[in-house]
Write a protein that holds these residues in place. Structure first.
Motif, short mmCIF file in Angstrom:
data_model
loop_
_atom_site.label_atom_id
_atom_site.label_comp_id
_atom_site.label_asym_id
_atom_site.label_seq_id
_atom_site.Cartn_x
_atom_site.Cartn_y
_atom_site.Cartn_z
N ALA A 42 21.54 -19.00 -8.26
CA ALA A 42 21.88 -17.79 -9.01
C ALA A 42 23.38 -17.69 -9.19
O ALA A 42 23.86 -17.37 -10.29
CB ALA A 42 21.35 -16.55 -8.28
N ARG A 47 23.53 -15.60 -12.43
CA ARG A 47 22.40 -14.67 -12.43
C ARG A 47 22.36 -13.96 -11.08
O ARG A 47 22.92 -14.43 -10.11
CB ARG A 47 21.07 -15.42 -12.58
N SER A 48 21.63 -12.86 -11.04
CA SER A 48 21.34 -12.24 -9.75
C SER A 48 20.21 -13.05 -9.10
O SER A 48 19.54 -13.84 -9.77
CB SER A 48 20.92 -10.78 -9.93
N GLN A 51 16.96 -12.28 -10.80
CA GLN A 51 16.92 -12.92 -12.13
C GLN A 51 16.63 -14.41 -11.99
O GLN A 51 15.91 -14.98 -12.81
CB GLN A 51 18.24 -12.72 -12.87
N GLN A 52 17.18 -15.06 -10.95
CA GLN A 52 16.94 -16.49 -10.74
C GLN A 52 15.48 -16.74 -10.42
O GLN A 52 14.86 -17.65 -10.98
CB GLN A 52 17.83 -17.03 -9.63
N TYR A 55 13.45 -16.28 -13.49
CA TYR A 55 13.65 -17.42 -14.40
C TYR A 55 12.78 -18.60 -13.96
O TYR A 55 12.09 -19.21 -14.77
CB TYR A 55 15.14 -17.82 -14.40
#
Length: 93
Positions: A42, A47-48, A51-52, A55
């Protein structure tokens, strides 16, 4: 904040944002190794951690839905779909 399950395994609570939901998260438990790997990736990919993980889930789901395609192709296609682009006008001969 780490949590421990009934087996004594350390887990991390990671809230995932659902696509289309504004600042709405759902807490999930993930193991420490996955959390630490997501934390490193991340940071590298800007990314946070949630979010990672989201993803990775998106790429994994798309790869499972398209088992005949290489995962790199799936990943690159998803990235291309997210990029802003302008229509290309072909010149008239």
């Amino acid at each position: 904040m780490p949590l421990f399950d009934s087996k004594g395994t350390q887990n991390y609570n990671c809230s995932l944002l659902l696509q289309g939901e504004a600042a709405m998260g759902i807490p999930i438990r993930i193991d420490e190794a996955l959390y630490e790997t997501a934390k490193v990736r991340a940071k590298a990919e800007m990314r946070s951690i949630p979010q990672q993980v989201a993803y990775w889930a998106k790429v994994g789901k798309a790869a499972l839905d398209n088992p005949d395609l290489p995962v790199e192709f799936v990943r690159d296609t998803l990235l291309a779909l997210e990029e802003e682009s302008e229509p290309f006008d072909f010149p008239n001969p």
